[in-house]
Design an enzyme around this catalytic site. Structure first.
Site, mmCIF file in Angstrom:
data_model
loop_
_atom_site.group_PDB
_atom_site.id
_atom_site.type_symbol
_atom_site.label_atom_id
_atom_site.label_comp_id
_atom_site.label_asym_id
_atom_site.label_seq_id
_atom_site.Cartn_x
_atom_site.Cartn_y
_atom_site.Cartn_z
ATOM 1 N N GLY A 47 0.636 -1.193 0.028
ATOM 2 C CA GLY A 47 0.021 -0.177 0.584
ATOM 3 C C GLY A 47 1.162 1.383 -0.075
ATOM 4 O O GLY A 47 0.609 2.390 0.722
ATOM 5 N N SER A 75 0.352 4.858 -2.501
ATOM 6 C CA SER A 75 -1.189 5.664 -2.170
ATOM 7 C C SER A 75 -1.224 6.068 -0.354
ATOM 8 O O SER A 75 -0.532 5.150 -0.218
ATOM 9 C CB SER A 75 -2.363 5.405 -2.999
ATOM 10 O OG SER A 75 -3.461 6.360 -1.721
ATOM 11 N N GLY A 76 -1.817 8.126 -0.232
ATOM 12 C CA GLY A 76 -2.141 7.548 0.820
ATOM 13 C C GLY A 76 -0.515 7.536 2.075
ATOM 14 O O GLY A 76 0.120 8.273 1.999
ATOM 15 N N GLY A 122 1.100 5.201 3.367
ATOM 16 C CA GLY A 122 1.892 4.698 2.974
ATOM 17 C C GLY A 122 2.940 5.430 1.398
ATOM 18 O O GLY A 122 4.802 4.695 1.293
ATOM 19 N N SER A 176 -6.664 0.486 12.946
ATOM 20 C CA SER A 176 -7.346 1.113 13.161
ATOM 21 C C SER A 176 -7.709 1.832 14.389
ATOM 22 O O SER A 176 -8.659 0.481 14.623
ATOM 23 C CB SER A 176 -8.094 1.212 11.743
ATOM 24 O OG SER A 176 -8.802 2.353 12.315
ATOM 25 N N TYR A 213 -14.831 -3.342 7.268
ATOM 26 C CA TYR A 213 -13.325 -2.767 7.295
ATOM 27 C C TYR A 213 -12.984 -3.434 9.422
ATOM 28 O O TYR A 213 -12.404 -3.329 9.317
ATOM 29 C CB TYR A 213 -13.791 -1.787 7.405
ATOM 30 C CG TYR A 213 -12.403 -1.071 7.007
ATOM 31 C CD1 TYR A 213 -11.000 -0.902 6.436
ATOM 32 C CD2 TYR A 213 -12.637 0.127 8.064
ATOM 33 C CE1 TYR A 213 -9.991 0.521 5.990
ATOM 34 C CE2 TYR A 213 -11.161 1.368 8.228
ATOM 35 C CZ TYR A 213 -10.569 0.316 7.879
ATOM 36 O OH TYR A 213 -9.205 1.479 7.372
HETATM 37 N N1 LIG Z 1 -7.688 6.952 6.152
HETATM 38 C C1 LIG Z 1 -7.798 6.637 7.323
HETATM 39 O O1 LIG Z 1 -8.557 7.477 7.367
HETATM 40 C C2 LIG Z 1 -7.050 4.748 8.270
HETATM 41 C C3 LIG Z 1 -7.396 5.087 9.082
HETATM 42 C C4 LIG Z 1 -7.161 3.869 9.866
HETATM 43 C C5 LIG Z 1 -6.336 3.451 9.152
HETATM 44 N N2 LIG Z 1 -6.490 3.512 8.266
HETATM 45 C C6 LIG Z 1 -5.211 2.304 7.501
HETATM 46 O O2 LIG Z 1 -4.299 3.120 6.710
HETATM 47 C C7 LIG Z 1 -3.621 2.365 5.584
HETATM 48 C C8 LIG Z 1 -3.269 3.198 4.520
HETATM 49 O O3 LIG Z 1 -5.002 3.620 4.106
HETATM 50 P P1 LIG Z 1 -4.989 5.096 3.556
HETATM 51 O O4 LIG Z 1 -5.611 6.225 3.968
HETATM 52 O O5 LIG Z 1 -3.720 5.210 3.215
HETATM 53 O O6 LIG Z 1 -5.401 4.279 1.750
HETATM 54 P P2 LIG Z 1 -5.424 4.527 0.580
HETATM 55 O O7 LIG Z 1 -4.787 6.047 0.095
HETATM 56 O O8 LIG Z 1 -6.331 4.021 -0.403
HETATM 57 O O9 LIG Z 1 -3.879 3.846 0.397
HETATM 58 C C9 LIG Z 1 -4.216 1.885 0.338
HETATM 59 C C10 LIG Z 1 -3.300 1.417 0.071
HETATM 60 O O10 LIG Z 1 -4.053 -0.097 -0.212
HETATM 61 C C11 LIG Z 1 -3.208 -0.160 -1.510
HETATM 62 N N3 LIG Z 1 -3.916 -1.420 -2.117
HETATM 63 C C12 LIG Z 1 -6.021 -1.988 -1.850
HETATM 64 N N4 LIG Z 1 -6.026 -2.467 -1.767
HETATM 65 C C13 LIG Z 1 -4.961 -3.164 -2.231
HETATM 66 C C14 LIG Z 1 -4.631 -4.737 -3.357
HETATM 67 N N5 LIG Z 1 -5.683 -5.458 -3.407
HETATM 68 N N6 LIG Z 1 -3.499 -4.879 -3.504
HETATM 69 C C15 LIG Z 1 -2.219 -4.325 -3.519
HETATM 70 N N7 LIG Z 1 -2.231 -3.237 -3.044
HETATM 71 C C16 LIG Z 1 -3.250 -2.864 -2.491
HETATM 72 C C17 LIG Z 1 -3.176 0.888 -2.983
HETATM 73 O O11 LIG Z 1 -3.081 0.307 -3.471
HETATM 74 P P3 LIG Z 1 -3.119 0.782 -5.343
HETATM 75 O O12 LIG Z 1 -3.525 2.377 -5.637
HETATM 76 O O13 LIG Z 1 -2.044 0.778 -5.933
HETATM 77 O O14 LIG Z 1 -4.256 -0.094 -5.755
HETATM 78 C C18 LIG Z 1 -3.223 1.743 -1.716
HETATM 79 O O15 LIG Z 1 -1.494 2.005 -1.869
HETATM 80 C C19 LIG Z 1 -4.635 0.786 5.477
HETATM 81 O O16 LIG Z 1 -4.563 -0.219 5.972
HETATM 82 C C20 LIG Z 1 -5.849 1.596 5.930
HETATM 83 O O17 LIG Z 1 -7.301 0.606 6.571
HETATM 84 C C21 LIG Z 1 -6.541 4.497 7.252
#
Ligand SMILES: NC(=O)c1ccc[n+]([C@@H]2O[C@H](COP(=O)([O-])OP(=O)(O)OC[C@H]3O[C@@H](n4cnc5c(N)ncnc54)[C@H](OP(=O)(O)O)[C@@H]3O)[C@@H](O)[C@H]2O)c1
Length: 291
Positions: A15, A18-19, A21, A142, A167
């Protein structure tokens, strides 16, 4: 065997396209590490690699759909063949889907990507991590896990599917997995495993597949001053588990913005953790008696 990192430190960041990561991958490359970024989007991956040009370290992109167990196994082989060590394995990829989707392995998508992929990838890479020790495994969990309960009689949500519940359960599984792995890994391996709540970060792409209503609410939250955490703050929290010397010592910790924090009672429950471990092993087809 010729490897890409030539003995330098390597971090695998799923991951990382995006975001939070993505910021983490850049930060680690700025620190001089070789960063293996895993994601699906070739465009985002290629752009990130180009942007890292000129940084002290490097970023390499490994395109993988973590929803498929065969792809997770291939990824592990590719990483082991490309790098001569792995110092940090960061399970950060995550998704939320508005409708129930089944993967080609017949598993509900959220469970497959958010929990089973980290479980299987860790299983496949653990020997390499132990050989590279001191090493770290970091899981992006989370705070929403505290509102979840694992329904072992319907883990795949076949009877009833609610996107946020699915989720939240996958994030509870992240915390339970972290605690259980930390307990199972002998201290002598010098591999720590910790997980983090990065904050509520409405500005990432996490809810791209959520319902229109959810996306509108998240969008409104991202515009409201003082609501949520920035991507930068979230990435910094995640980064601390990878680079802060404290998390080279501590293991089995759930970390929030307040530092080490008690996870939910269910995540800490030994019977729940052990059952999840066994069920997960069965779902990915490995012997549960590991490490
Ligand atoms: N945003 C929040 O409020 C929040 C809160 C608590 C925890 N989190 C956690 O933080 C982590 C990062 O999320 P983010 O908020 O930064 O969201 P994000 O911008 O959507 O990033 C998600 C990442 O996961 C990858 N991904 C998703 N499905 C995939 C798959 N099937 N195979 C390979 N890669 C996959 C995406 O890659 P591609 O785009 O290349 O597909 C992207 O790099 C997640 O585990 C999320 O649960 C987020």
């Amino acid at each position: 065997m010729s490897t890409t990192n030539e003995g330098g430190s390597v971090a695998v960041v799923t991951g990382g396209t995006s975001g939070i990561g993505r910021l983490l991958a850049r930060d680690l490359a700025a620190d001089g590490m070789t960063v293996a970024v895993v994601g699906r989007s070739e465009a985002r991956g290629t752009k990130l690699v180009a942007e890292a040009d000129g940084l002290p370290g490097t970023i390499r992109f490994h395109r993988t759909d973590l929803a498929m167990q065969a792809a997770v196994r291939s990824l592990a082989e590719e990483l082991s063949a490309t790098y001569d060590r792995i110092d940090a394995l960061v399970h950060n990829a995550g998704c939320s889907s508005h409708a129930r989707v089944e993967t080609e392995d017949g598993i509900e998508l959220t469970l497959a990507v958010n929990h089973l992929a980290p479980y299987l990838l860790t299983h496949e890479l653990l020997d390499g991590l132990v050989a590279s020790a001191p090493a770290r495994i970091v899981v992006t969990a989370s705070g929403i896990h505290t509102r979840a309960t694992l329904r072992f009689d319907d883990l795949g949500c076949e009877r009833e599917y609610d996107a946020l519940d699915a989720y939240a359960r996958s994030k509870l599984a992240n915390v339970a997995f972290t605690l259980e792995l930390a307990e199972r890994l002998p201290v002598s391996t010098d591999v720590t495993v910790n997980c983090v709540h990065p904050g509520f970060i409405p500005s990432t792409n996490l809810f791209r597949d959520a319902s229109l209503r959810t996306r509108l609410l998240i969008r409104a939250a991202s515009l409201a001053p003082g609501v949520g955490t920035t991507t930068r703050e979230g990435a910094d929290r995640l980064r601390s588990l990878v680079t802060d010397p404290a998390y080279g010592e501590r293991t089995g910790t759930y970390v929030t913005g307040d530092g080490p924090t008690s996870p939910s009672a269910e995540a800490a429950d030994q019977a729940v953790r052990e059952r999840l471990w066994e069920v997960s092993a069965d779902l990915v087809g490995v012997d549960p008696d590991w490490p």
